[in-house]
Design a protein around this motif. Structure first.
Motif, PDB file in Angstrom:
ATOM      1  N   ILE A  30      52.450  -4.004 -10.747  1.00 13.42           N
ATOM      2  CA  ILE A  30      51.555  -3.837 -11.901  1.00 13.42           C
ATOM      3  C   ILE A  30      50.163  -4.388 -11.565  1.00 13.42           C
ATOM      4  CG2 ILE A  30      51.179  -4.437 -14.329  1.00 13.42           C
ATOM      5  CD1 ILE A  30      53.641  -2.606 -13.821  1.00 13.42           C
ATOM      6  N   ALA A 103      51.229   1.081 -17.901  1.00 15.51           N
ATOM      7  CA  ALA A 103      51.100   2.179 -16.929  1.00 15.51           C
ATOM      8  C   ALA A 103      50.561   3.435 -17.606  1.00 15.51           C
ATOM      9  CB  ALA A 103      52.452   2.458 -16.278  1.00 15.51           C
ATOM     10  N   MET A 210      53.324   2.078 -10.568  1.00 13.65           N
ATOM     11  CA  MET A 210      53.671   1.070 -11.582  1.00 13.65           C
ATOM     12  C   MET A 210      55.111   1.234 -12.078  1.00 13.65           C
ATOM     13  SD  MET A 210      49.999   1.012 -13.565  1.00 13.65           S
ATOM     14  CE  MET A 210      50.092  -0.441 -14.618  1.00 13.65           C
TER      15      MET A 210
END
Lengths: 469, 47
Positions: A30, A103, A210
């Motif tokens: 992330i 995301a 992600m």
């Protein structure tokens, strides 16, 4: 009750034997993605020449650098706001749903911005990359923090340092990747100097990248602890075994003292980062160093790269060191050593001591990065693990404030000195003395941090999934 | 909560070492690439 979806917190509780060392890579997936934000400047020149088609000669209708600078500013402000607003929601729904939301927002911001570039509509770019993408930044930044602290109660600094190091590293990946993609799409004749196609591609890449974090992340069972881990028995008054809610944390002086700590550390660091390239070129010009020996634009870019490396390394090094030194001592080092080093910079520039100047700037930036990475563990020490993600989110408004304040102070002081006729290193003298002064404020705020009053503690055991049962 | 309670002394199993390696490689390779690119750029300062 309907069966919980795969995204629900209850479906992310790790089973027996789950290896906790899978969690930092999930967090890094992330942070490496959203760290792209720090590389946004690579788009500024092409975005400022979409009409003329030549970055060296923008047309009158092209977007100006000031207009383009607002995109990043909106994103950083939204980062702080969304982290503050969505922190409690994150604690309730768990990290997987939050990471997926991040995301979708972050990549969605790229898709919307690509449309804005294609239509040459700056408002759509503001909304896409700035607002939607900025919300993705904020949720993504805090999404793994409390989970990491729960998995690594014995190494809080190491764990959060690894994740937040990713935010620094993300720009190092995004910058060359974006340049390569723009070059490819430009020669492929896709128009908009390849920017729109690059935005679309980055959106897809980050959305997929992600997902690794989304589907790998797990929260530990409520009664899980690392093998052999014994919770602190209060040898350190600043490490609590109690828990304070995010709402109650706001009522404590400790929260606001740490807000000042983060604000001053970040504002001072931005002072160096903002000016790094012109600073080193003007301080060590041909006039100062001798004909042909001054720092060139390429060497200045190298200086900026070196600072980025130390920003990254400092996040891991200092945050890990804080596990041994204690958070208060670590911040005292950031501020105490920082005051000396910031005050030294003008003298080194005046004396044309380039090598020492570079070393000092690198140490300063390592402590700037360290300040970001150590703060979640500091919060966890003071307020417990219960809602540390939400508390961290609220504290990040200090970052947004510093993002506005830092450049304002630097530009004002630098312009004032230039108006007085100072040039080279002397034109930056007051900037660094002012930053050293800011660090004195941070040092005092850190010095004033004490244990949180017990009246703010949650009574009885806290629910790991408030409202979720 | 659906999961059974987990012992507070649950050991970390070495069986997931391969998964841990792959997970770190997934994020570590791009990170090292980015760091190497930045390092190469930084060398310009010393030329």
């Amino acid at each position: 009750m309907a069966e919980a979806s795969l995204l629900d917190r209850s479906r992310t509780v790790a089973g027996p034997g789950y290896n906790r060392w899978l969690i930092p890579p999930a967090a890094l997936a992330i942070h490496l993605a959203i760290g792209q934000a720090y590389a946004f400047s690579v788009f500024k020149k092409p975005l400022g020449a979409l009409i003329s088609g030549d970055p060296a000669a923008p047309a009158a209708a092209d977007w100006t650098p000031t207009q383009l600078g607002i995109i990043f500013s909106i994103a950083i402000v939204l980062l702080g706001l969304s982290a503050a607003i969505f922190g409690k929601w994150l604690e309730r729904v768990g990290p997987r749903k939050a990471m997926l939301a991040s995301a979708l927002c972050f990549s969605g911001g790229f898709f919307i911005a690509a449309l804005g570039v294609h239509l040459h509509n700056l408002w759509i770019v503001y909304f896409g990359y700035g607002v939607v993408g900025g919300i993705g930044l904020g949720i993504g930044y805090i999404s793994p923090v409390s989970t990491l602290i729960k998995w690594f109660p014995d190494r809080r600094g190491v764990a959060t340092g690894m994740a937040i190091m990713g935010f620094g590293g993300g720009a190092m990946i995004a910058s060359p990747l974006s340049v390569a993609l723009m070059d490819y799409f430009k020669t492929s004749g896709t128009g908009t100097l390849g920017v729109a196609a690059t935005f679309l591609t980055l959106g897809v890449i980050y959305l997929l990248f992600m997902q690794f974090g989304v589907w790998t992340i797990r929260v530990p069972a409520d009664d899980w602890a690392p093998a052999g881990y014994v919770p602190s028995t209060q040898q350190n008054a600043l490490i609590t075994n109690n828990n304070v809610s995010a709402d109650n944390a706001l009522k404590t002086p400790q929260f606001w003292l740490l807000w000042v700590v983060l604000l001053t550390n970040v504002t001072a660091g931005i002072g160096v980062l903002e000016t790094a390239s012109p600073l080193v070129q003007e301080s060590f010009s041909d006039a100062a160093m001798g004909a042909g020996r001054g720092v060139t634009a390429a060497a200045a870019a190298g200086f900026v790269g070196l600072l980025s490396l130390f920003n990254l390394l400092g996040r891991f090094f200092w945050s890990s060191a804080s596990d041994k030194l204690g958070r208060k001592v670590t911040y005292a080092i950031y501020f105490g050593l920082g005051i000396v080093l910031y005050a030294l910079i003008p003298t080194l520039g005046h004396n044309v001591q380039l090598a020492l100047y570079v070393v000092v700037a690198c140490v300063i930036i390592s402590m700037y990065g360290g300040g970001f990475a150590t703060i979640p563990a500091y919060l966890s020490d003071l307020f417990g693990k219960y809602q540390v993600g939400a508390i961290h989110g609220r504290l990040l408004t200090a970052w947004s404030t510093a993002g506005i304040l830092g450049p304002l102070i630097v530009n004002f002081l630098h312009e004032s000195r230039k108006a007085e006729g100072y040039t080279g290193a002397a034109a930056y003298q007051t900037v660094f003395y002012a930053m050293a002064g800011l660090l004195v404020v941070g040092l005092l705020a850190n010095f004033a941090v004490t244990a949180v009053n017990a009246k703010y503690n949650e009574k009885g055991p806290v629910d790991a999934e408030p409202g979720g049962h | 909560m659906n999961q059974p309670p987990v012992s507070s002394t649950t050991p970390e199993t070495p069986s997931s070492g391969g998964a841990v390696f792959l997970a770190w490689a997934f994020v570590g390779i791009p990170l090292l690439w980015g760091v190497s690119q930045t390092f190469i750029k930084a060398l310009d300062l010393f030329k």
